[in-house]
Enzyme design. Structure first.
Site, short mmCIF file in Angstrom:
data_model
loop_
_atom_site.label_atom_id
_atom_site.label_comp_id
_atom_site.label_asym_id
_atom_site.label_seq_id
_atom_site.Cartn_x
_atom_site.Cartn_y
_atom_site.Cartn_z
N HIS A 68 -18.98 -0.19 -9.99
CA HIS A 68 -19.72 -0.05 -11.19
C HIS A 68 -21.42 -0.88 -11.21
O HIS A 68 -22.29 -0.09 -11.34
CB HIS A 68 -19.22 -0.64 -12.53
CG HIS A 68 -17.91 0.15 -12.70
ND1 HIS A 68 -17.05 -0.11 -13.60
CD2 HIS A 68 -17.59 1.53 -12.12
CE1 HIS A 68 -16.27 0.69 -13.57
NE2 HIS A 68 -16.16 1.70 -13.08
N ARG A 106 4.87 3.72 1.09
CA ARG A 106 4.26 2.37 0.74
C ARG A 106 3.15 2.67 -0.10
O ARG A 106 2.34 3.22 0.43
CB ARG A 106 3.90 1.72 2.19
CG ARG A 106 2.84 0.53 1.97
CD ARG A 106 2.38 0.06 3.22
NE ARG A 106 1.63 -1.12 2.97
CZ ARG A 106 0.22 -1.40 3.40
NH1 ARG A 106 -0.47 -0.63 4.26
NH2 ARG A 106 -0.37 -2.50 2.98
N GLU A 196 -4.10 -6.53 5.00
CA GLU A 196 -5.09 -6.79 6.08
C GLU A 196 -6.18 -7.83 5.47
O GLU A 196 -7.22 -7.96 5.10
CB GLU A 196 -6.01 -5.62 5.87
CG GLU A 196 -5.33 -4.36 6.29
CD GLU A 196 -6.30 -3.31 6.95
OE1 GLU A 196 -7.45 -3.13 6.92
OE2 GLU A 196 -5.83 -2.48 7.87
N TYR A 338 -5.54 1.08 13.93
CA TYR A 338 -6.54 2.10 14.02
C TYR A 338 -6.99 2.38 15.50
O TYR A 338 -7.01 3.43 15.93
CB TYR A 338 -7.48 2.25 12.88
CG TYR A 338 -7.01 2.28 11.36
CD1 TYR A 338 -6.91 3.70 10.79
CD2 TYR A 338 -6.34 1.32 10.72
CE1 TYR A 338 -6.49 3.75 9.65
CE2 TYR A 338 -5.88 1.47 9.58
CZ TYR A 338 -5.86 2.93 8.99
OH TYR A 338 -5.19 2.82 7.70
N GLU A 405 0.09 1.02 8.43
CA GLU A 405 -0.65 1.96 8.35
C GLU A 405 -1.26 2.51 9.81
O GLU A 405 -1.14 1.70 10.82
CB GLU A 405 -2.07 1.27 7.83
CG GLU A 405 -2.11 1.29 6.46
CD GLU A 405 -3.39 0.74 5.69
OE1 GLU A 405 -4.36 1.02 6.47
OE2 GLU A 405 -3.22 0.01 4.72
C1 NOJ Z 1 -6.98 -0.11 6.37
C2 NOJ Z 1 -6.96 -0.43 4.80
O1 NOJ Z 1 -5.82 -0.99 4.36
C3 NOJ Z 1 -7.12 0.95 3.84
O2 NOJ Z 1 -7.50 0.64 2.69
C4 NOJ Z 1 -8.29 1.87 4.55
O3 NOJ Z 1 -8.49 2.91 3.56
C5 NOJ Z 1 -7.70 2.17 5.94
N1 NOJ Z 1 -7.69 0.97 6.57
C6 NOJ Z 1 -8.83 3.26 6.54
O4 NOJ Z 1 -10.23 2.57 6.70
#
Ligand code: NOJ
Length: 498
Positions: A68, A106, A196, A338, A405
């Site tokens: 915001h 999750r 994270e 990732y 993830e």
């Molecule tokens: C890790 C994060 O936990 C998540 O919130 C995010 O959307 C993804 N990476 C992708 O960047």
């Protein structure tokens, strides 16, 4: 039915096969099927999907305030005010989950939806009702809830006192966790304390790239790591002491990590980079000796005292008391993977003095052959995931790992071949690691639905289902990757074609 929907949708969008994505592969090794008890699911987080930012008594989080107050910092000037509206439309998510046939889901709890000012004496019953209903509906459909307690949405009222830079957070967080165990622990058996930590501390308390926007790299980030580890450790001990016997659940933490390759195959370089990243959080919790990795403690102390002339290291040891609380404080390691990088030690000092970059003092590169996504940081490197799982196996006594993830960003194509190649190669990488003795027991894809991607707003999509954010109905439409993932879950193997 799905195939028909996809056929129609793909017809409208045309078929875009990426040439690059063709390289996003890995060689299969060993069994072609996952063990029977290996589970598959998907992941989301509260701020990214729920919307209802001030609905029914919810308090403000730092992400509400940040989006915001600083709309310019978000690529499309958007925010999570309404997003995919899972707070109002959870049944749509449930349908998507059932269609996929997932074993687990999750999701995260928004601290301020239950405790609007972060303190536990002030409860919001409507928020509690919401999560009760989510959990009950999941269980009624045979889907195991995996609950993240904190996915970046610190209550503004606690941030006023410094958030993770104030050691009082240890008490606030464990009070919050205790209430969650009391409220939901009869049904939730897999808990993740924090999502994270690297992102929380590095971007929020070091580089000022995300809230609370503290620019203090090499100092603020290390204070944050220390308090965050204490909050995690205290929460784990509390669960073991008061709840574990009756509730019989597991408590872990989700660590974000890349694998670091070396161009010269120098294992010391690889290990040093791994200790400065994964190790910073994993060593205190999962190693036999506990505390921050010795090499990191030694090098930062040397720079602090000898080069900067400080009286004390910017990253002091956790001390005996906390080392013992934190050591062994997880029943599994959550891994968010990732992408990966190459690492080369730098001969010249890098970055500002002080900073985490200077402490690490290594150059990061990518292989020009790695296929890149529509995000500058994101390359398809499945071997990185296989290597990471093997590194964890060898470094942390083959602790149980749940991949919490893993996913690929694009612009929202329904015919998402790049994501398909990414999932195929990465799930194969996990299977290779399992075949090689890694104790990896679960995989959750990021993400169930398109959602608010933090500073990237809605310009970057990770969903297996697309969501039209502009329509009031916010329908969830399966992408082609949803078909693939459904097949993977059904067969517990990676198919050649969708
Ligand atoms: C890790 C994060 O936990 C998540 O919130 C995010 O959307 C993804 N990476 C992708 O960047």
């Amino acid at each position: 039915m799905w195939s028909l929907v996809l056929f129609l949708v793909l017809g409208l969008f045309g078929s875009k096969i990426s040439v690059e994505a063709a390289n996003c592969t890995i060689q299969a090794k060993g069994n072609s099927k996952f063990p029977n008890d290996f589970t598959f699911g998907v992941a989301t987080s509260a701020y990214q999907i729920e919307g209802g930012w001030n609905a029914d008594g919810k308090g403000l989080s730092i992400w509400d305030e940040y989006t915001h107050n600083y709309p310019d910092r978000i690529k499309d000037r958007s925010n999570g005010d309404s997003s995919a509206e899972s707070y109002r439309l959870f049944d749509l998510d449930l349908k998507a989950l059932k269609d996929l046939g997932v074993n687990q889901y999750r999701f995260s709890i928004a601290w301020t939806r239950i405790f609007p000012i972060g303190h536990v004496h002030l409860k919001n019953q409507k928020g509690i009702d919401y999560y009760n209903s989510v959990i009950d509906k999941l269980l009624a459909n045979g889907i195991e809830p995996i609950v993240t307690m904190y996915h970046w949405d610190m209550p503004v009222d606690l941030q006023k006192f410094g958030g993770f830079s104030n050691s009082q957070i240890v008490e606030h967080f464990s009070n919050y966790a205790e209430e969650l165990f009391k409220l939901f622990g009869d049904r939730v058996k897999i808990w993740i304390t924090l999502n994270e930590p690297h992102k929380i501390c590095k971007e929020g308390y070091g580089l000022a790239e995300s809230p609370p926007l503290i620019a203090a790299s090499g100092v603020g980030d290390y204070i944050c790591y220390t308090n965050l580890l204490k909050a995690h450790g205290a929460t784990y001990r509390l669960y073991k002491e008061k709840f574990a016997k009756e509730q019989k659940g597991k408590v872990g933490i989700s660590l974000d990590c890349r694998f670091y390759f070396s161009k010269t195959n120098n294992t010391d370089d690889i290990d040093r980079a791994m200790q400065y990243t994964l190790g910073l959080l994993a060593h205190p919790i999962f190693s036999k000796t506990g505390d921050f990795p010795a090499i990191v403690l030694k090098e930062i102390e040397k720079s602090s005292l000898e080069i900067e002339g400080r009286k004390k290291s910017r990253l002091p040891s956790l001390g005996e008391y906390w080392t013992n609380i934190i050591k062994g404080s997880a029943d599994f390691m959550g891994v968010n993977y990732y992408t990966s990088r190459y690492v080369t030690p730098s001969t010249e000092p890098l970055g500002e003095n002080p900073s985490m970059e200077r402490d690490q003092n290594y150059q990061l590169d990518v292989d020009p052959n790695w296929p890149r996504a529509n995000a500058d940081w994101m390359y398809c490197v499945p071997e990185g995931l296989e290597n990471l799982l093997k590194y964890i196996r060898d470094e942390y006594d083959n602790v149980e790992v749940k991949i919490t993830e893993n996913g690929w960003p694009d612009s929202g194509e329904i015919n998402d071949d790049e994501r398909i190649n990414y999932f195929k190669s990465h799930i194969q990488a996990v299977l290779n690691a399992v075949n090689d003795g890694c104790n990896t027991t679960a995989y959750s894809a990021w993400s169930l639905i398109d959602n608010f991607e933090w500073n990237q707003g809605y310009t970057m999509k990770f969903g297996l289902f697309s969501v039209d954010m502009r329509s009031a109905k916010k329908e969830r439409t399966p992408k082609k990757s949803a078909l693939l993932y459904k097949k993977i879950i059904e067969t517990k193997s990676v198919p050649d074609s969708v």
